[in-house]
Design a protein around this motif. Structure first.
Motif, mmCIF file in Angstrom:
data_model
loop_
_atom_site.group_PDB
_atom_site.id
_atom_site.type_symbol
_atom_site.label_atom_id
_atom_site.label_comp_id
_atom_site.label_asym_id
_atom_site.label_seq_id
_atom_site.Cartn_x
_atom_site.Cartn_y
_atom_site.Cartn_z
ATOM 1 N N ALA A 44 45.683 37.099 39.388
ATOM 2 C CA ALA A 44 44.520 36.771 38.547
ATOM 3 C C ALA A 44 44.232 35.270 38.595
ATOM 4 N N LEU A 45 45.282 34.457 38.517
ATOM 5 C CA LEU A 45 45.096 33.001 38.587
ATOM 6 C C LEU A 45 44.534 32.593 39.950
ATOM 7 N N ASN A 46 45.027 33.213 41.010
ATOM 8 C CA ASN A 46 44.517 32.906 42.346
ATOM 9 C C ASN A 46 43.061 33.329 42.491
ATOM 10 N N THR A 47 42.700 34.473 41.876
ATOM 11 C CA THR A 47 41.314 34.933 41.920
ATOM 12 C C THR A 47 40.405 33.990 41.144
ATOM 13 N N LEU A 48 40.849 33.573 39.961
ATOM 14 C CA LEU A 48 40.071 32.652 39.144
ATOM 15 C C LEU A 48 39.795 31.346 39.882
ATOM 16 N N ARG A 56 52.132 31.389 42.920
ATOM 17 C CA ARG A 56 52.888 32.168 43.904
ATOM 18 C C ARG A 56 53.090 33.604 43.440
ATOM 19 N N THR A 57 52.725 34.534 44.292
ATOM 20 C CA THR A 57 52.987 35.944 44.020
ATOM 21 C C THR A 57 54.290 36.331 44.691
ATOM 22 N N LEU A 183 41.242 42.520 43.114
ATOM 23 C CA LEU A 183 40.811 43.070 44.395
ATOM 24 C C LEU A 183 39.306 42.981 44.568
ATOM 25 N N ASN A 184 38.557 43.396 43.554
ATOM 26 C CA ASN A 184 37.095 43.402 43.687
ATOM 27 C C ASN A 184 36.377 42.447 42.743
ATOM 28 N N LYS A 185 37.132 41.567 42.082
ATOM 29 C CA LYS A 185 36.585 40.517 41.200
ATOM 30 C C LYS A 185 35.940 41.079 39.935
ATOM 31 N N LEU A 186 36.196 42.350 39.616
ATOM 32 C CA LEU A 186 35.691 42.916 38.369
ATOM 33 C C LEU A 186 36.241 42.116 37.186
ATOM 34 N N GLY A 187 35.370 41.713 36.266
ATOM 35 C CA GLY A 187 35.808 40.990 35.076
ATOM 36 C C GLY A 187 35.950 39.490 35.255
#
Length: 210
Positions: A44-48, A56-57, A183-187
């Motif tokens: 989530a942090l990487n997506t943001l 790191r995951t 995965l799809n940036k929902l939210g």
């Protein structure tokens, strides 16, 4: 579509700390991300931040037990708290981290909001609820992100979202709930809108969809 007023892509790693004494000066505004070790917090942090490896995951949940700090600008920081609920660490390590978490939530005056991440298929576990109670008791606003929302169909996703929203009324706090998928940036727009508000640049007059 909400357009963020902060460029989260400019986030940079600042420091890793074992406790609040080793964190940067307690000034400005911090927003912390917390969740069970398999809730998808790092993703989530990487997506943001639109960065593949800022946080790191790991395929081994609970490996990171430090408080990681990322700088957005001179006055705003993102805080990545260690994943909780993992079983493969000694009890003494768990107890030390729980103490650090409680200390951080209760004593960090620059902390202005807490994002609690939960797998949408397994929401509101006991430790999640404990964390929300801590936050509400500290007068912190909470954003619950129901992660991995792509794992459910639209009907099941909306049903779970509404059920969690209803359940959080019992906490008697400032709690917002959104579905989220790295995965799809929902939210993602809803996440940015809440963070902007906490960082002092957003407006609560704009209404986010479900």
């Amino acid at each position: 579509m909400y357009k963020s007023k902060i460029n989260y892509q400019q986030a940079t790693f600042l420091t890793s700390a074992p406790d609040i004494k080793a964190l940067p000066a307690d000034e400005g505004i911090e927003v912390a991300f917390a969740g069970r070790s398999n809730a998808g917090k790092s993703s989530a942090l990487n997506t943001l931040t639109r960065q593949n490896s800022l946080a790191r995951t790991s395929k081994t949940p609970g490996r990171t037990q430090l408080i990681n700090t990322f700088s957005l600008d001179e006055q705003r920081r993102l805080i990545d708290l260690p994943g909780y609920g993992f079983a493969k660490v000694p009890l003494t390590v768990k107890e030390k981290w729980q103490k650090s978490l409680a200390e951080y939530l209760m004593k960090r005056t620059s902390l202005k909001g807490l994002v609690v991440l939960m797998d949408i298929r397994h929401p509101l576990k006991d430790l999640d609820q404990d964390l929300i109670h801590w936050a509400v008791g500290s007068d912190l606003p909470v954003l619950i992100l129901l992660t991995k929302a792509d794992k459910l169909g639209p009907g099941a996703r909306k049903k779970t979202l509404l059920e969690v929203r209803e359940a959080t009324l019992a906490f008697m706090g400032d709690i917002t709930v959104h579905a989220f998928s790295s995965l799809n940036k929902l939210g993602l727009p809803e996440l940015e809108q809440v963070l902007d508000l906490w960082y002092g640049v957003g407006t609560d007059s704009e209404t986010a969809p479900l």
